[in-house]
Design a protein around this motif. Structure first.
Motif, PDB file in Angstrom:
ATOM      1  N   UNK A  92      35.554  32.744  38.459  1.00  0.00           N
ATOM      2  CA  UNK A  92      36.836  33.453  38.400  1.00  0.00           C
ATOM      3  C   UNK A  92      36.814  34.626  37.435  1.00  0.00           C
ATOM      4  N   UNK A  93      36.106  34.496  36.298  1.00  0.00           N
ATOM      5  CA  UNK A  93      36.101  35.598  35.335  1.00  0.00           C
ATOM      6  C   UNK A  93      35.433  36.840  35.905  1.00  0.00           C
ATOM      7  N   UNK A  94      34.466  36.682  36.807  1.00  0.00           N
ATOM      8  CA  UNK A  94      33.853  37.849  37.457  1.00  0.00           C
ATOM      9  C   UNK A  94      34.827  38.433  38.474  1.00  0.00           C
ATOM     10  N   UNK A  95      35.484  37.572  39.251  1.00  0.00           N
ATOM     11  CA  UNK A  95      36.482  38.064  40.212  1.00  0.00           C
ATOM     12  C   UNK A  95      37.596  38.808  39.492  1.00  0.00           C
ATOM     13  N   UNK A  96      38.034  38.279  38.344  1.00  0.00           N
ATOM     14  CA  UNK A  96      39.082  38.943  37.561  1.00  0.00           C
ATOM     15  C   UNK A  96      38.608  40.303  37.059  1.00  0.00           C
ATOM     16  N   UNK A  97      37.359  40.360  36.639  1.00  0.00           N
ATOM     17  CA  UNK A  97      36.807  41.632  36.162  1.00  0.00           C
ATOM     18  C   UNK A  97      36.777  42.669  37.282  1.00  0.00           C
ATOM     19  N   UNK A  98      36.352  42.247  38.458  1.00  0.00           N
ATOM     20  CA  UNK A  98      36.317  43.156  39.612  1.00  0.00           C
ATOM     21  C   UNK A  98      37.722  43.634  39.956  1.00  0.00           C
ATOM     22  N   UNK A  99      38.680  42.733  39.956  1.00  0.00           N
ATOM     23  CA  UNK A  99      40.069  43.109  40.269  1.00  0.00           C
ATOM     24  C   UNK A  99      40.589  44.138  39.273  1.00  0.00           C
ATOM     25  N   UNK A 100      40.329  43.923  37.990  1.00  0.00           N
ATOM     26  CA  UNK A 100      40.752  44.888  36.976  1.00  0.00           C
ATOM     27  C   UNK A 100      40.056  46.225  37.189  1.00  0.00           C
ATOM     28  N   UNK A 101      38.765  46.193  37.452  1.00  0.00           N
ATOM     29  CA  UNK A 101      37.984  47.418  37.659  1.00  0.00           C
ATOM     30  C   UNK A 101      38.532  48.209  38.842  1.00  0.00           C
ATOM     31  N   UNK A 102      38.800  47.513  39.942  1.00  0.00           N
ATOM     32  CA  UNK A 102      39.336  48.189  41.131  1.00  0.00           C
ATOM     33  C   UNK A 102      40.721  48.778  40.880  1.00  0.00           C
TER      34      UNK A 102
END
Length: 150
Positions: free
Chosen positions: A12-22
């Motif tokens: 989840x922490x990687x998915x959250x990082x991607x969401x923030x980046x996008x």
């Protein structure tokens, strides 16, 4: 490559990082590792083409600029004995999309060799010291990848 898939097997922490980046490339560009290291690290978003699925696949990776307009990434997979899937995808199709902060561009990936590899490995290991631990943990030579803007 803008409709890239995010693997549901990612933490989840990687998915959250991607969401923030996008949502905000400037905010997502700097990442603080979840394991207690408080030093923010620069990350990029890499979109590859799946060698089996043909789908566009997206993931964040730590990077450093190489000084000549290109970017360096490491295919460490945390020192696992196998190469990461994204690296295998690059070996099949080196054409990728890269996002660095709010700059998105097409690039071609290549594996650094010889003195260039050694220099870039040092650059990356000085920036993120766990790469040295990963190197010791595996028998494979961890690939150093250069992403050159098209």
């Amino acid at each position: 490559m803008t409709d890239a898939t995010i693997s549901q097997s990612m933490p989840d922490w990687i998915k959250d990082h991607i969401a923030l980046y996008r949502a905000d490339g400037d905010a997502g560009h700097l990442w603080i590792p979840p394991r207690g290291d408080s030093k923010p690290l620069t990350t990029l978003l890499l979109t590859t083409t799946g060698r089996k699925s043909g789908k566009q696949l997206l993931l964040p990776l730590i990077y450093r600029p190489t000084g000549d307009g290109a970017y360096c990434i490491i295919a460490s997979k945390g020192g696992a004995p196998q190469h990461p899937a994204w690296y295998l995808n690059l070996m099949t199709d080196p054409n990728v999309e890269v996002q660095v902060a709010n700059d998105t561009f097409s690039a071609k990936a290549r594996v650094a060799e010889g003195p260039e590899r050694a220099q870039l490995w040092e650059l990356m290991a000085d920036y993120f010291s766990p790469y040295n631990d990963y190197k010791v943990a595996t028998e494979r030579q961890i690939p150093v990848i250069v992403l050159e803007r098209n």
